[in-house]
Scaffold this motif. Sequence first.
Motif, PDB file in Angstrom:
ATOM      1  N   VAL A   1      40.841  44.799  49.318  1.00  0.00           N
ATOM      2  CA  VAL A   1      40.181  44.114  48.202  1.00  0.00           C
ATOM      3  C   VAL A   1      39.386  45.084  47.341  1.00  0.00           C
ATOM      4  CG1 VAL A   1      38.448  42.360  47.606  1.00  0.00           C
ATOM      5  CG2 VAL A   1      40.067  41.942  49.477  1.00  0.00           C
ATOM      6  N   TYR A   2      38.752  46.075  47.989  1.00  0.00           N
ATOM      7  CA  TYR A   2      37.849  46.989  47.281  1.00  0.00           C
ATOM      8  C   TYR A   2      38.422  48.396  47.186  1.00  0.00           C
ATOM      9  CZ  TYR A   2      34.076  43.546  47.395  1.00  0.00           C
ATOM     10  OH  TYR A   2      33.306  42.421  47.200  1.00  0.00           O
TER      11      TYR A   2
ATOM     12  N   LYS B   1      36.248  39.090  43.115  1.00  0.00           N
ATOM     13  CA  LYS B   1      36.998  38.230  42.198  1.00  0.00           C
ATOM     14  C   LYS B   1      38.464  38.609  42.108  1.00  0.00           C
ATOM     15  CE  LYS B   1      33.045  37.078  39.234  1.00  0.00           C
ATOM     16  NZ  LYS B   1      32.012  37.813  39.991  1.00  0.00           N
ATOM     17  N   SER B   2      38.779  39.849  42.465  1.00  0.00           N
ATOM     18  CA  SER B   2      40.172  40.293  42.418  1.00  0.00           C
ATOM     19  C   SER B   2      40.439  41.191  43.625  1.00  0.00           C
ATOM     20  CB  SER B   2      40.437  41.081  41.123  1.00  0.00           C
ATOM     21  OG  SER B   2      39.724  42.309  41.148  1.00  0.00           O
ATOM     22  N   GLN B   3      41.614  41.770  43.682  1.00  0.00           N
ATOM     23  CA  GLN B   3      41.951  42.637  44.806  1.00  0.00           C
ATOM     24  C   GLN B   3      41.934  44.104  44.408  1.00  0.00           C
ATOM     25  OE1 GLN B   3      45.200  39.665  46.582  1.00  0.00           O
ATOM     26  NE2 GLN B   3      44.934  41.471  47.859  1.00  0.00           N
ATOM     27  N   SER B   4      41.106  44.422  43.397  1.00  0.00           N
ATOM     28  CA  SER B   4      40.953  45.827  42.994  1.00  0.00           C
ATOM     29  C   SER B   4      39.512  46.072  42.534  1.00  0.00           C
ATOM     30  CB  SER B   4      41.937  46.179  41.886  1.00  0.00           C
ATOM     31  OG  SER B   4      41.741  45.325  40.776  1.00  0.00           O
ATOM     32  N   GLU B   5      38.556  45.484  43.277  1.00  0.00           N
ATOM     33  CA  GLU B   5      37.144  45.595  42.910  1.00  0.00           C
ATOM     34  C   GLU B   5      36.598  46.987  43.228  1.00  0.00           C
ATOM     35  OE1 GLU B   5      35.404  43.388  41.406  1.00  0.00           O
ATOM     36  OE2 GLU B   5      36.029  41.371  41.921  1.00  0.00           O
TER      37      GLU B   5
END
Length: 233
Positions: free
Chosen positions: A100-101, A173-177
């Motif tokens: 995710v991060y 909120k997304s999968q590239s935070e």
Amino acid sequence: MANTSKPRPKPRPKEGKLSVYLYIPNIIGYVRVLMNSVAFAICFSDKWVFSILYFISFVCDAVDGWCARKFNQVSTFGAVLDMVTDRISTACLLVVLSQVYRPGFVFLSLLALDISSHWLQMYSTFLTGKTSHKDVKDSTNWLFKAYYGNRMFMAYCCVSCEVLYIILFLIAKSQSESLVDVLLGTLQRVSPLSVLVALSLFGWAVKQLVNVIQMKTAADVCVLYDIEKKHKH
């Protein structure tokens, strides 16, 4: 002359394997495994249900320990089941967070530290003949002794870690935070969430420091064991 000797008590029947597997704390352990399996199966489709199931499983970690002492059902199998469940649950959550991060390497590094630290500690415990990996009274490090010697302090650090990880998962909120951006953005806003994150961060940091100390201390025990073994021969 009357025989005044007391009759010998009847020996207690020997416990079978099945009875140990069915100890109350061990049954709680199986339920924890089931809850975590369901939680991770739906983690991306329903974050809130995942978080609730995961946290209930985490709380049950304390419940099974209480039951083991209350009902005199302490077992080596139960202790191992407990630790394996804890480590795998946290590891799975860290893997999820690494997806995710960014940078995900941060969470994978935390996973490696957590697993290696606890594995070494367990192994060194067996080498020294101790009955619990929490027996660190002979340690010279004050923080290490304070962590394992005070249940409330250890509970605060453990809860802080899990709460921080769950919050990070929920607020993504997304999968590239960006991990740094999300943390700084949360802490800059004055809200109950920012206070909770700040409190969790402190406990998290202490636990990571303890993990490093634990890994070094346990490694020293393994090295000293080898040295003493060579001297005996």
